[in-house]
Design an enzyme around this catalytic site. Structure first.
Site: not given
Ligand code: 13P
Length: 255
Positions: A170, A12, A176, A100, A14, A98, A216
């Site tokens: 997740e 992803n 992150g 976010e 982002k 997601h 992560s």
């Molecule tokens: P990270 O791998 O940067 O922690 O992000 C995970 C994520 O949100 C994947 O959709």
């Protein structure tokens, strides 16, 4: 690999990468992953990169995914794109719900459910994200929240539709942050999700649905996490932006 379900590892991206930067990354991945057949791999660039990166990857073993979509077919929805538009630019899958998007853009179980149904109707495979915040985990509400996300986001889906879906667990506190769920924490929630899916359909259907872990994921922890019985892949954020890291995650998971 002795798992019944083929691993599925998706990146992803982002809100990262211009078209040129994305193409550079896709070029490295196409070269370095050309021989990988035992893991399903996808990359999910921002909308602006989909057409060119999709065209470049078309026919390769790396699938293309989008990061969101709207459920309606067409019309006055400024700023949105629909499932047919994503299919038109080579997408095979789409990330939905997601954390976010739930946190910053008001996605709810209801809207994720509508998007999931619209994606399935267009033969676009949804990756539906679920997961608790730190506060929810610390107050002992992980299972309640995950149950609410799974049952709400997938409400009304038949068994034959559920098997087309990938769930991404997740934990928000692991995204992150460099904090990964322990293998035990991940396996516990994944097993719980599989039980929920069995309750929503039947155990043989639930046994076919892939559940990715996200938060992560790095080359150093991929093997252990993806070695858990109910962890069927990963949704990778930050580490999917660096070709070497994403390739190592996939190779470490295969080994
Ligand atoms: P990270 O791998 O940067 O922690 O992000 C995970 C994520 O949100 C994947 O959709």
């Amino acid at each position: 690999m002795d798992k019944a379900r083929k691993l599925f590892i998706a990146g992803n991206w982002k809100m990262n990468k211009t078209v040129a930067e994305g193409l550079d990354l896709a070029k490295d991945l196409k070269r370095d992953l050309a021989l990988v057949r035992d893991v399903d791999v996808a990359v999910c660039p921002p909308f602006t990169g989909l057409y060119q990166i999709g065209q470049f990857l078309d026919g390769s073993n790396i699938k293309l995914g989008a990061q969101d979509m709207y459920w309606d077919k067409f019309g006055a929805f400024t700023g949105e794109v629909n499932a047919a538009m994503l299919k038109d630019v080579f997408c095979a899958c789409v990330i939905l719900g997601h954390s976010e998007r739930r946190q910053f853009f008001h996605d709810t179980n209801e809207t994720v459910n509508k998007k999931t149904k619209a994606a399935l109707a267009a033969r676009l495979k949804p990756i539906v994200c679920v997961g608790e915040t730190l506060q929810e985990r610390e107050s002992g509400r992980t299972e309640l929240v995950v149950k609410d996300h799974v049952t709400g986001s997938l409400a009304g889906l038949k068994a034959e539709e559920l098997v087309e879906i990938t769930i991404a667990y997740e934990p928000v506190w692991a995204i992150g942050t460099g904090k990964t769920a322990t293998t035990r924490q991940a396996q516990e929630v994944h097993a719980f999700i599989r039980k929920l899916l069995a309750d929503m359909s039947d155990s043989s259907t639930a046994a076919r649905i892939r559940i990715q872990y996200g938060g992560s994921v790095k080359p150093a922890n991929a093997k252990e996490l993806l070695g858990q019985p109910d962890v069927d892949g990963a949704l990778v954020g930050g580490a999917s932006l660096v070709a070497r890291d994403f390739v190592d995650i996939i190779n470490n998971a295969r080994s």
